[in-house]
Write a protein that holds these residues in place. Sequence first.
Motif, short mmCIF file in Angstrom:
data_model
loop_
_atom_site.label_atom_id
_atom_site.label_comp_id
_atom_site.label_asym_id
_atom_site.label_seq_id
_atom_site.Cartn_x
_atom_site.Cartn_y
_atom_site.Cartn_z
N LYS A 107 -16.83 -27.02 -21.14
CA LYS A 107 -17.35 -26.75 -19.80
C LYS A 107 -17.99 -25.37 -19.75
O LYS A 107 -18.98 -25.16 -19.03
CB LYS A 107 -16.21 -26.82 -18.77
N VAL A 108 -17.42 -24.41 -20.50
CA VAL A 108 -17.98 -23.06 -20.50
C VAL A 108 -19.38 -23.07 -21.09
O VAL A 108 -20.31 -22.47 -20.53
CB VAL A 108 -17.06 -22.10 -21.29
N LYS A 112 -22.86 -22.20 -18.91
CA LYS A 112 -23.72 -21.11 -19.39
C LYS A 112 -25.14 -21.63 -19.62
O LYS A 112 -26.12 -20.98 -19.24
CB LYS A 112 -23.13 -20.55 -20.68
N LEU A 113 -25.26 -22.82 -20.22
CA LEU A 113 -26.57 -23.41 -20.46
C LEU A 113 -27.31 -23.66 -19.15
O LEU A 113 -28.52 -23.37 -19.03
CB LEU A 113 -26.40 -24.73 -21.22
N MET A 114 -26.59 -24.16 -18.15
CA MET A 114 -27.23 -24.44 -16.86
C MET A 114 -27.72 -23.16 -16.19
O MET A 114 -28.85 -23.10 -15.69
CB MET A 114 -26.26 -25.19 -15.95
N LEU A 115 -26.89 -22.14 -16.17
CA LEU A 115 -27.27 -20.90 -15.50
C LEU A 115 -28.43 -20.23 -16.21
O LEU A 115 -29.33 -19.67 -15.56
CB LEU A 115 -26.07 -19.96 -15.42
N GLU A 116 -28.45 -20.28 -17.53
CA GLU A 116 -29.53 -19.65 -18.29
C GLU A 116 -30.86 -20.37 -18.10
O GLU A 116 -31.92 -19.78 -18.32
CB GLU A 116 -29.19 -19.62 -19.78
N ASN A 117 -30.81 -21.64 -17.69
CA ASN A 117 -32.03 -22.43 -17.55
C ASN A 117 -32.31 -22.86 -16.12
O ASN A 117 -33.09 -23.79 -15.89
CB ASN A 117 -31.95 -23.64 -18.48
N ASN A 118 -31.67 -22.17 -15.18
CA ASN A 118 -31.92 -22.39 -13.74
C ASN A 118 -31.71 -23.84 -13.31
O ASN A 118 -32.43 -24.36 -12.46
CB ASN A 118 -33.34 -21.94 -13.37
N ILE A 119 -30.72 -24.48 -13.90
CA ILE A 119 -30.35 -25.83 -13.51
C ILE A 119 -29.30 -25.72 -12.41
O ILE A 119 -28.29 -25.05 -12.59
CB ILE A 119 -29.81 -26.62 -14.71
N LYS A 187 -8.52 -22.83 -22.27
CA LYS A 187 -9.66 -22.18 -21.64
C LYS A 187 -10.04 -23.04 -20.44
O LYS A 187 -9.92 -24.27 -20.49
CB LYS A 187 -10.85 -22.06 -22.60
N PHE A 188 -10.47 -22.43 -19.35
CA PHE A 188 -10.80 -23.19 -18.15
C PHE A 188 -11.82 -22.44 -17.32
O PHE A 188 -12.06 -21.24 -17.52
CB PHE A 188 -9.53 -23.48 -17.33
N ILE A 189 -12.42 -23.17 -16.38
CA ILE A 189 -13.32 -22.53 -15.42
C ILE A 189 -12.78 -22.75 -14.02
O ILE A 189 -12.13 -23.76 -13.73
CB ILE A 189 -14.77 -23.05 -15.53
N ALA A 190 -13.04 -21.78 -13.16
CA ALA A 190 -12.78 -21.90 -11.73
C ALA A 190 -14.15 -21.95 -11.05
O ALA A 190 -14.97 -21.04 -11.23
CB ALA A 190 -11.96 -20.71 -11.23
#
Length: 407
Positions: A107-108, A112-119, A187-190
């Motif tokens: 998920k991390v 990260k991929l989405m934020l870097e590519n404005n998704i 490891k997790f995301i909030a």
Amino acid sequence: MKILLIGNGGRENAIARKIHESKLFADTGSKLYVTQGNPGINEFAEPVNIHPTEINLLINFALKEKIDLTVVGPEIPLSLGIVNEFENKGLKIFGPTREASEIESSKVFSKKLMLENNIPTADYRSFSKDNLKEAKEFFNYCKYPIVIKADGLAAGKGVVIAGNAGEANETVIEFCESKIFGEAGVKFIAEEFLEGEEVSVFVITDGEEYKVLPFSQDHKKINDGDRGKNTGGMGAVAPVKKLMNEDLEKSIRTKIIEPVLKALKNSGRKFKGCLYCGLMISGNEPSVIEFNCRFGDPEAQAVLPLIESDFLGLLLAASSGNAIEFSKFSKFSELKNYDLKFNDSYSCCVVIVSGGYPDKFETGKEIKGLGNINDTGIESKAIVFHSGTKFSDDRTKILTAGGRVLS
């Protein structure tokens, strides 16, 4: 043609049925094999006593039997690199590489991929067992509800919506200290809680060209009124035309599908196979909840019966450019030339589960009444797909063998 299907659940039952009814399958005198199988899948495929994660044994089988195409259903073999290993041996396979599959297995990485590519996706913070104190401090001032997701693969159950700091702290202790999902939760995301309507999108792609299957909507909670725990999926409907319009569909293509395929390709992770986009629709705008690297379950059981064009041809077209040329089998040698068609039906999939699921449940219960279901083809009013089922030792009965039993 010889085809090997990896997996033995409801999704794979739907895939097996759809391959088996393919005109291309019949015209080429094809044979379908499946890993382990179940009483439903075995109607369409010959079971092979190899587990879906036993990659070396599967390679040996594929080489010995001269398998022309392998189709991977579940995420775990993909995350283990089954596609990499098969392609290294010159074997044609439908599914993404280990590197491309990380869009689901981490998920991390995906966020990260989405934020870097404005998704478009929800805001998030990432944590691990090594900085739990920092996570608990974050929970004291963040806005609720909040979504907590295990970083790794958790069979669709590693997502908790916490309504307050106490619930959030209890969740991450279960993830990191009790390890209810093994290493997947250390490891997790909030993540920011998004409101709206959820939509599942299947994208069949060769890494550049793509085809979109009918939009569906799945339901995760165990109880009526969405009051219970998250499960691997309790049911799905397709298509969800009530939510869709031309502008929204264009946004999904231009803001999500095309950017993520381009980003994966540019990062050396070209994605071939089925990309699952789990979306939240709010105000006619889509945001990504999650990406998966394979057909969803139970969405596949609802969506695949709606495909009218040749399903095996679609899988072959998306697998083009790998080790083996398939023009001898199919005019659909390239995905861009494939004419994807659907029927005008609507589909509702309901999953029948064992009592106690998704927690502790019993197995070995006899299932009765399956012989009364009309399952004669695409025009049937009802189809039963098997997930957690098995034959009794004397093969006279069908028994429950898992949490999710039938679709």
